[in-house]
Design an enzyme around this catalytic site. Structure first.
Site, PDB file in Angstrom:
ATOM      1  N   PHE A  70      -5.647  -0.774   5.995  1.00 40.23           N
ATOM      2  CA  PHE A  70      -4.362  -0.931   5.302  1.00 40.23           C
ATOM      3  C   PHE A  70      -3.962   0.340   4.560  1.00 40.23           C
ATOM      4  CE2 PHE A  70      -6.148  -5.401   5.198  1.00 40.23           C
ATOM      5  CZ  PHE A  70      -5.540  -5.742   6.394  1.00 40.23           C
ATOM      6  N   GLU A 120       0.804  -1.228   0.000  1.00 37.09           N
ATOM      7  CA  GLU A 120       0.000   0.000   0.000  1.00 37.09           C
ATOM      8  C   GLU A 120       0.834   1.272   0.000  1.00 37.09           C
ATOM      9  OE1 GLU A 120      -0.383  -2.521   2.119  1.00 37.09           O
ATOM     10  OE2 GLU A 120      -2.288  -3.409   1.521  1.00 37.09           O
TER      11      GLU A 120
END
Lengths: 327, 302
Positions: A93, A68
């Site tokens: 996330f 991410e």
């Protein structure tokens, strides 16, 4: 790339759709209007609703794998050369890429969008590690970041278009669970505007996301207690609609905020900051009380952590009592 | 490495100029960068000289002969993008920008001052030509990757270049980006590692070993070149080779000397961090960089 021969899906924002599904369908349907649009995925397209977009526009889905931080900063680079990137993932996330959103997107004033599914207790059985209860607070603290949390599938579809048309960085929360349709086809969504969706004069219930439906239910419960509750859908948390809040504080004299988020730093804090400045009045805060979630079905969790309609109603009674004590 | 005829990619120097002329011009730019770095850090009272001096020759080569960038040009499709991912070395970036006319030479000496666009780390909203804001290690590399992707999606002929520090390679994000660039076959992306072997507190080996470095990049799917990062013909010819690589991103592991050009700083980790240079230290450094009395006065006092 950018073939335009895909027909738009017809059903968007149907009752019973989750907000994530509504987002993914809307994105797929309107993509042709945004030729620079690309969607960034970290191997969760099946969960974020982005699978609808991938099916319709596979060449415009950029796969980043489970990484991410790189995805978030790369969105800054894509925007820098003229693309319109939409970063997608689970809220918890995407929060790990907070600093990438801060530096490489907002500090650079990039026209990039961040759309996070799976926020709050609404995540359910995956448990405490997966339930982002801090994301609104975190992203709201980034200068220049607009923060949005729509309430129903139809509003999510409208908000999806609105954020693509808007120039500047946006963080938008969707949701995992099936959601009830609250708004009709005439509903209008405008970034930065709250909306009174039920009239009342004793107290204002200000809610966002899944809590809007619960606030409406709470207003029903309050009738028996002889309290007339106004309900405001505050889909934009930043910039907050301070004029509407001033009006509600003045006209009802008491406020309850309700959110599927930590009581610290989210909608409640944003409302309190605004109301303290323009028209101080008693405020009660419904949200997760500075703790982590746990496993369970979303409705069970909402009850366990005291964010369902009866708890909102109780808070409203307290706010009204405080108001009357002050008067 | 004995290089073939140096190729000038950006037309800044006539393509048929003798190699020696090209070398002389780029060496002059690198010397300017080093002097300017010392002067601006002295004036600021803080700043990171070691890693700015180590990448001076790399920046001089990139801006002097490789990058299709020009101060007045705005053609988004043709313009190469350059990102200084090791943002703390920005005195060198500001200096090479000043040398090539992206900003005023004297103004660029106002480093780290309130109201100056020359912040302690580059900010694109203050200086558009720095392309993106950096200062959080690893992020510039990901941003550069995003730029290279966007160029490919829009079929732009331009390329993206990014300079990374060696300590920076300890950031996990760097390897997320390295994996991603190879997966997406971004052969329009060229990374240069300023491998001076030292980081903030001590050597890479003491803090966190990054070797075997070339093997790591190769394992991640990159075309790897190892060069002397102070050898101008070698830097230029390798950049040229990297630009003709297909299907793989390329990385130049440039072996450099931290503090290069200032003998008392060379290979000393003490000169990595934000340091305050005394007048005497600044004068000694400028003298070592070949500045005469008059030039020293102009750099430090005007």
């Amino acid at each position: 790339m950018f073939d335009n021969n895909v027909s738009a899906p017809a059903l968007i924002g149907t009752s019973g759709d989750s907000l994530r599904e509504a987002f993914g369908k809307a994105l797929a349907a309107i993509a042709d209007e945004f030729p620079k649009l690309v969607v960034l995925d970290a191997d969760v397209a099946g969960g974020t609703g982005v699978h609808h977009f991938r099916k319709a526009h596979p060449e415009r889905l950029i796969q980043f794998g489970i990484a991410e931080q790189n995805m978030m900063a790369a969105a800054g680079g894509l925007a820098a050369v003229g693309m319109l990137p939409v970063v997608t993932g689970f809220a918890v996330f995407l929060s790990r890429a907070f600093e990438q959103a801060r530096l490489s997107i907002s500090y650079c004033k990039r026209n990039a969008k961040i759309v996070a599914s799976h926020p709050g207790l609404d995540v359910g059985p995956d448990g405490g590690s997966a339930q982002a209860l801090e994301d609104i607070a975190a992203f709201r603290a980034i200068p220049g970041m607009t923060v949005i949390s729509p309430a129903d599938p139809y509003e999510t579809a409208l908000a999806t278009r609105a954020i693509l048309e808007f120039e500047g960085p946006v963080y938008m929360r969707t949701g995992r669970s099936a959601a009830r349709r609250l708004f009709g086809d005439d509903h209008v969504f405008e970034i930065g505007k709250g909306e009174i969706i039920r009239h009342g004069h004793d107290v204002t219930l200000v809610a966002c996301g899944v809590e809007v439906a619960r606030a409406l239910d709470a207003a029903d419960l309050l009738i028996d207690a002889g309290i007339s509750a106004r309900v405001v859908n505050m889909a934009t948390i930043k910039p907050i609609d301070i004029e509407l809040l001033a009006r509600c504080a003045r006209e009802t004299g008491a406020i309850v905020t309700a959110e599927d988020h930590n009581i610290h730093g989210g909608l409640g804090s944003a409302v309190a900051e605004a109301v303290a400045k323009v028209h101080p009045c008693p405020i009660e805060f419904v949200g997760v009380n500075d703790t982590f979630g746990t496993s369970g079905e979303p409705d069970e969790l909402a009850d366990h952590f005291a964010i369902t309609a009866p708890f909102i109603a109780k808070s409203a009674e307290r706010a009204v009592a405080r108001k009357r004590g002050l008067q | 490495m004995t290089s073939a005829k140096i190729t000038v990619r950006n037309g800044a120097i006539p393509a048929d100029a003798p190699d020696t002329d090209i070398e002389v011009q780029i060496a002059d730019a690198a010397r300017f960068v080093r002097r300017h770095t010392i002067a601006s850090i002295f004036r600021a009272g803080s700043g990171h000289p070691g890693g700015a001096l180590s990448c001076a020759d790399i920046l001089a080569c990139l801006f002097g002969a490789e990058l299709n960038v020009w101060p007045s040009g705005t053609d988004e499709r043709l313009r190469d993008r350059f990102v200084l991912s090791k943002g703390h070395a920005c005195p060198a970036l500001y200096a090479i920008g000043a040398y090539h006319g992206f900003c005023d030479k004297t103004a660029a000496l106002a480093l780290r001052k309130l109201g100056s666009p020359f912040q302690g780390h580059p900010h694109v909203r203050d200086l558009p030509w720095v392309e993106t804001s950096t200062g959080s290690l690893g992020q510039g590399f990901s941003v550069a990757l995003g730029m290279a992707m966007g160029m490919k999606l829009q079929k732009m002929p331009s390329r993206t270049y990014v300079v990374l520090g060696d300590g920076e390679l300890q950031e996990g994000e760097v390897w997320e980006a390295a994996m991603c660039a190879a997966h997406h076959k971004l052969d329009n992306l060229c990374a240069i590692v300023d491998y001076n072997k030292l980081q903030s507190d001590a050597s890479n080996d003491v803090i966190m070993r990054i070797e075997p470095l070339a093997d790591k990049w190769r394992a991640f799917g990159w075309t790897v070149f190892e060069i002397d990062g102070h050898n101008i013909p070698e830097i230029l010819s390798t950049l040229h080779l990297a630009a003709s690589t297909h299907n793989h991103p390329s990385v130049l592991i440039a072996h450099t000397v931290k503090g290069k050009g200032v003998p008392y700083m060379e290979n000393g980790p003490a000169w990595h961090g934000s340091v305050k240079l005394t007048r005497q230290q600044a004068e000694e450094a400028l003298a070592a960089l070949g500045a005469d009395r008059q030039e020293i006065m102009e750099l430090l006092d005007v």
